[in-house]
Design a protein around this motif. Structure first.
Motif, mmCIF file in Angstrom:
data_model
loop_
_atom_site.group_PDB
_atom_site.id
_atom_site.type_symbol
_atom_site.label_atom_id
_atom_site.label_comp_id
_atom_site.label_asym_id
_atom_site.label_seq_id
_atom_site.Cartn_x
_atom_site.Cartn_y
_atom_site.Cartn_z
ATOM 1 N N TRP A 113 -17.706 -72.902 -21.068
ATOM 2 C CA TRP A 113 -18.739 -73.829 -21.620
ATOM 3 C C TRP A 113 -19.818 -73.270 -22.751
ATOM 4 O O TRP A 113 -19.765 -73.661 -23.976
ATOM 5 C CB TRP A 113 -19.395 -74.590 -20.793
ATOM 6 N N GLY A 116 -17.554 -72.051 -25.829
ATOM 7 C CA GLY A 116 -17.253 -73.161 -26.642
ATOM 8 C C GLY A 116 -18.212 -73.604 -27.550
ATOM 9 O O GLY A 116 -17.942 -74.187 -28.493
ATOM 10 N N GLY A 117 -19.440 -73.562 -27.262
ATOM 11 C CA GLY A 117 -20.699 -73.716 -27.960
ATOM 12 C C GLY A 117 -20.761 -75.248 -27.774
ATOM 13 O O GLY A 117 -20.172 -76.053 -27.210
ATOM 14 N N GLY A 119 -20.345 -77.818 -29.759
ATOM 15 C CA GLY A 119 -18.932 -78.580 -30.074
ATOM 16 C C GLY A 119 -17.983 -78.748 -28.999
ATOM 17 O O GLY A 119 -16.994 -79.458 -29.263
ATOM 18 N N HIS A 120 -17.833 -77.704 -27.857
ATOM 19 C CA HIS A 120 -16.905 -77.586 -26.852
ATOM 20 C C HIS A 120 -15.617 -77.479 -27.394
ATOM 21 O O HIS A 120 -14.826 -78.177 -27.432
ATOM 22 C CB HIS A 120 -17.100 -79.030 -26.072
ATOM 23 N N THR A 121 -15.436 -76.427 -28.296
ATOM 24 C CA THR A 121 -14.302 -76.097 -28.922
ATOM 25 C C THR A 121 -12.827 -75.665 -28.142
ATOM 26 O O THR A 121 -12.002 -75.772 -28.521
ATOM 27 C CB THR A 121 -14.501 -75.012 -30.147
ATOM 28 N N PHE A 122 -13.365 -75.392 -26.966
ATOM 29 C CA PHE A 122 -12.204 -75.118 -25.758
ATOM 30 C C PHE A 122 -11.597 -76.168 -25.607
ATOM 31 O O PHE A 122 -12.187 -77.252 -25.655
ATOM 32 C CB PHE A 122 -12.761 -74.491 -24.595
ATOM 33 N N PRO A 123 -10.217 -76.101 -25.170
ATOM 34 C CA PRO A 123 -9.419 -77.506 -24.980
ATOM 35 C C PRO A 123 -9.867 -78.289 -23.687
ATOM 36 O O PRO A 123 -10.157 -77.372 -22.787
ATOM 37 C CB PRO A 123 -7.925 -76.652 -24.591
ATOM 38 N N VAL A 124 -9.912 -79.412 -23.981
ATOM 39 C CA VAL A 124 -10.650 -80.188 -22.972
ATOM 40 C C VAL A 124 -9.831 -80.134 -21.465
ATOM 41 O O VAL A 124 -10.623 -80.080 -20.421
ATOM 42 C CB VAL A 124 -10.722 -81.765 -23.477
#
Length: 249
Positions: A113, A116-117, A119-124
């Motif tokens: 989390w 991902g920053g 913007g939650h750039t990790f795959p959801v």
């Protein structure tokens, strides 16, 4: 006969654990609902609805599949972990061990989390699966203490038993713990949902802190010891006087 209040004291210590875990589930839902487009990770009814709606469409199925898969894996891992731990520890100690595993999973979720920053750039989907894995572990852990402390992450059954118990002509009962778990869950959802709007990166610390506190209390309850004391009428001198007074000497 010797008597001890060890059981009542550990019960009092442990009483806060379900409340903390209900708040943790609410906090995780409050964050995930905002970050992952209305996904609830603590209970699986919504995931089954999404599964049904997504049949025939692989992209639509993915979030529900990850959520259900993570939760089932958490249940399996948590049940096995708690069962093995209970061979050497009391039930509350087994709960503590399983919650420790949940905390480790939540820590991995929290790290992703943060990385991902905002913007939650990790795959959801993997994020959803990791969150539901933690909730599955939590559900499995609290099964060890029976209906009084469970569930802490899904509440249809809690409401059913609570309300029915209050009005059942066959025997009315009042379970304040049920109402308390529902209340802290709702408050935690509201608080973390609002916090996510202003501090999206830091909001994950809330469920992690709550699970850490619950783990510590479960461990403390398992280790708790109080000196064994004799009740007044069980002390030898008192017992002798009692026997003389009643003619049994």
């Amino acid at each position: 006969m010797l008597s001890t209040d060890h059981d009542s004291r550990t019960a009092r210590i442990f009483a806060a654990v379900p409340l903390l875990l209900a708040a943790a589930a609410g906090a995780l839902d409050g964050a995930s609902f905002t970050a992952f487009h209305d996904v609830v990770v603590s209970a699986m009814t919504g995931s089954f609805v999404a599964l049904g709606r997504g049949l025939g469409s692989a992209p639509a199925l993915a979030p529900a599949a990850w959520a259900l898969g993570g939760y089932v894996m958490g249940l399996v891992a948590g049940t096995v972990t708690a069962g093995l731990a209970e061979r050497r520890l009391p039930a509350r100690g087994a709960v503590g061990v399983t919650l420790g595993l949940e905390l480790a999973v939540l820590s991995a979720f929290g790290l992703a989390w943060l990385l991902g920053g905002p913007g939650h750039t990790f795959p959801v989907e993997p994020m959803i699966g990791t969150a539901t894995l933690a909730m599955g572990l939590q559900g499995a852990a609290l099964r060890r203490v029976g209906p009084a402390g469970t569930p802490t992450n899904y509440f249809t059954g809690v409401v059913t038993n609570w309300v029915s118990g209050m009005v059942d002509p066959a025997g009315r009962s009042w379970n304040p713990g049920a109402g308390a778990r529902i209340a802290v869950f709702v408050v935690a959802v509201a608080a973390t949902g609002s916090l996510h709007q202003v501090l999206p990166v830091g909001v994950v610390a809330v469920p992690m802190t709550l699970v850490a506190a619950a783990t510590a209390l479960a461990a403390a309850a398992a280790r708790s010891r109080r000196p064994v004391g004799l009740r007044p009428d069980d002390r030898p001198a008192d017992r002798a006087r009692s026997m003389v007074a009643t003619g049994r000497a």
